[in-house]
Enzyme design. Structure first.
Site, PDB file in Angstrom:
ATOM      1  N   GLU A  90       0.886  -1.168   0.000  1.00  0.00           N
ATOM      2  CA  GLU A  90       0.000   0.000   0.000  1.00  0.00           C
ATOM      3  C   GLU A  90       0.915   1.206   0.000  1.00  0.00           C
ATOM      4  O   GLU A  90       1.568   1.512   0.997  1.00  0.00           O
ATOM      5  CB  GLU A  90      -0.917  -0.028   1.228  1.00  0.00           C
ATOM      6  CG  GLU A  90      -2.116   0.889   1.110  1.00  0.00           C
ATOM      7  CD  GLU A  90      -1.889   2.219   1.787  1.00  0.00           C
ATOM      8  OE1 GLU A  90      -1.543   3.178   1.056  1.00  0.00           O
ATOM      9  OE2 GLU A  90      -2.044   2.313   3.000  1.00  0.00           O
ATOM     10  N   CYS A 147      -1.385   8.799   2.905  1.00  0.00           N
ATOM     11  CA  CYS A 147      -1.084   8.310   1.562  1.00  0.00           C
ATOM     12  C   CYS A 147      -2.188   8.682   0.580  1.00  0.00           C
ATOM     13  O   CYS A 147      -1.937   8.866  -0.611  1.00  0.00           O
ATOM     14  CB  CYS A 147      -0.874   6.801   1.581  1.00  0.00           C
ATOM     15  SG  CYS A 147      -2.210   5.897   2.389  1.00  0.00           S
TER      16      CYS A 147
END
EC number: 1.2.1.3
Length: 497
Positions: A264, A298
């Site tokens: 991720e 993120c």
């Protein structure tokens, strides 16, 4: 106190902090006796020092995890696994103020926000506790004389490397599905923020997990992280962090034992606002989308794309909204934005801000450090931005947002898809058809419509393009931690001719 524990006092609570490596249900010193300092980003002072894991310590932790996987953990039923995970969640809930205070201390996030993180972390564990006894295969009708069925078996020993932006939330995202599926874990914390995970590690033993099932070590990516990625007795590695490091981990996994990998990674997510959007709602969510957690997300909405009809109005009002975000002491009740996590991260963000100024973008607000102590940066808004600028293409990972103008739907989609990333995106409009068309066209793993950053542990999360491989959360995450076995049982007596 020994050198494996120390007493730390925060503005909220005084508590006992573990400092060692948590291996085989015990806190121990590193094999090489190394330690490293943990810095308070609010005042740049040393909080304490913790024991550093090296390659040798990874070997010890992996051996413990392997012994548990091949031994006592195999005898624990799926229902019992769920009970253990729920017990861990209960203990975290009992100590929620302590855990939130620790995250505010070494991460710098606002205490009120840290408690929200903890609530989601606890909820995530309980979600996967519920899945533990619901992982099953299927029977397949191949012919009358054969019983064919599948089993979803645990992968084995899982190496997990978590980031510093959401320490315990990522801790739960990783260990929840792994342990629910019957695996054992060696988890490495980020070197900037090891304290909350080490405190939570002692709750693992209190919850009653067998020794070696979950091991938590603190160390650096170049040593402990690299050792996990290339270890021949680790069956799967999961990583959350930068795309650059993700590539390195993928290469190491391929060059070693071809272990399974979940990544991720980074993002440069577009937050698209159409002329017909509820502008108050869009501004509120756009502000939260970029400045939440100090921009250290993120999936942060770091590129706001606004249709030309409302562009000037949006910019003026968004600037006002950004200026209202209180930056300061994370333990004060009304603080929204604390410091960046480290000097390195502070310097990196300021470098991007200076690059944006030199490239010709306009600083609508912010653009400098906040105060004289700590790693605080003003909420920064750039206008007059073009898609080829560095600040519009690269992940900054801080409280910096660009605002670009677009003419129509086609241009919005083109700009939205113009980076190497594809983690998330958002669309603000009152038109359902527009919302569906644009969300379908955006190359992103998650799309929010008329909101932002609303991640649910029941739903999958992950990226397109260079934003990662595989999915975290939801039932999809369990696929990362199981492998499918097909069994063909011959029922007839006939021999093979």
């Amino acid at each position: 106190m020994s050198d494996l524990f120390t007493t730390i006092e925060t503005p909220v609570i005084k508590y006992e902090q573990p400092l060692g490596l948590f291996i085989n249900n015990e806190f121990v010193k590193g094999v090489e006796g190394k330690t490293f300092q943990v810095i308070n980003p609010s005042n740049e002072k040393v909080i304490t020092s913790v024991h550093e894991a090296t390659e040798k310590d990874v070997d010890v932790a992996v051996a413990a995890a392997r012994a548990a996987f091949e031994g006592p953990w195999r005898q624990v039923t799926p229902s019992e696994r769920g009970i253990l995970i729920n017990k861990l969640a209960d203990l975290m809930e009992r100590d929620i103020d302590t855990l939130a205070a620790i995250e505010s201390l070494d991460n710098g996030k606002a205490f009120t926000m840290a408690k929200v993180d903890l609530a989601n972390s606890i909820g995530c564990l309980r979600y996967y506790a519920g899945w533990a006894d619901k992982i099953h295969g299927q029977t397949i009708d191949t012919n009358p004389e054969t019983l064919t069925y599948t089993r979803h078996e645990p992968v084995g020993v899982c190496g997990q490397i978590i980031p510093w932006n959401f320490p315990l939330l990522m801790w739960s995202w990783k260990i929840g599905p792994a342990v629910a599926a019957g695996n054992t874990v060696v988890l490495k914390t980020a070197e900037q923020t090891p304290l909350s995970a080490l405190y939570a590690a002692k709750l693992i033993k209190e919850a009653g997990f067998p020794a070696g099932v979950i091991n938590v070590i603190s160390g650096f990516g170049r040593t402990a992280g690299a050792a996990i990625s290339s270890h021949m007795d680790i069956d799967k590695v999961a990583f959350t962090g930068s795309t650059l490091v993700g590539r390195t981990i993928l290469q190491a996994a391929a060059k070693s034992n071809l272990k399974k990998v979940t990544l991720e990674l980074g993002g440069k997510s577009p937050n698209i606002v159409f002329d017909d959007a509820d502008i108050d709602n869009a501004i509120s969510w756009a502000n939260f989308g970029i400045f939440f957690n100090h921009g250290q997300c993120c999936c942060a909405g770091s590129r706001i794309l606004v249709q030309e009809g409302i562009y000037d109005k949006f910019v003026a009002r968004f600037k006002e909204r950004a200026q209202k975000n209180k930056v300061g002491n994370p333990f004060e009740q009304d603080t929204f934005q604390g410091p960046q996590v480290s000097q390195l991260q502070f310097d990196r963000i300021m470098e991007y801000i200076n690059h944006g100024k030199k490239a010709g973008a306009t600083v609508a607000t912010g653009g400098d450090r906040h105060g004289n102590e700590g790693y605080f940066i003003q909420p920064t808004v750039f206008t007059d931005v073009t898609s080829d600028m560095k600040i519009a293409q690269e992940e900054i990972f801080g409280p910096v947002v660009t605002i670009q103008k677009f003419k129509d739907e086609a241009e919005a989609i083109k700009i939205g898809n113009s980076t190497d990333y594809g983690l998330a995106a958002a669309v603000h409009t009152k038109n359902v058809n527009t919302a569906i068309r644009v969300s379908n066209a955006l190359k992103a793993g998650t799309v929010w419509i008329n909101n932002y950053n609303m991640i649910s542990y029941q739903a999958p999360f992950g990226g397109f393009k260079q934003s990662g491989l595989g999915r975290e959360l939801g039932s999809y995450a369990l696929e990362n931690y199981t492998q499918i076995k097909t069994v063909h049982y011959r029922l007839g007596d006939a021999l093979f001719a």
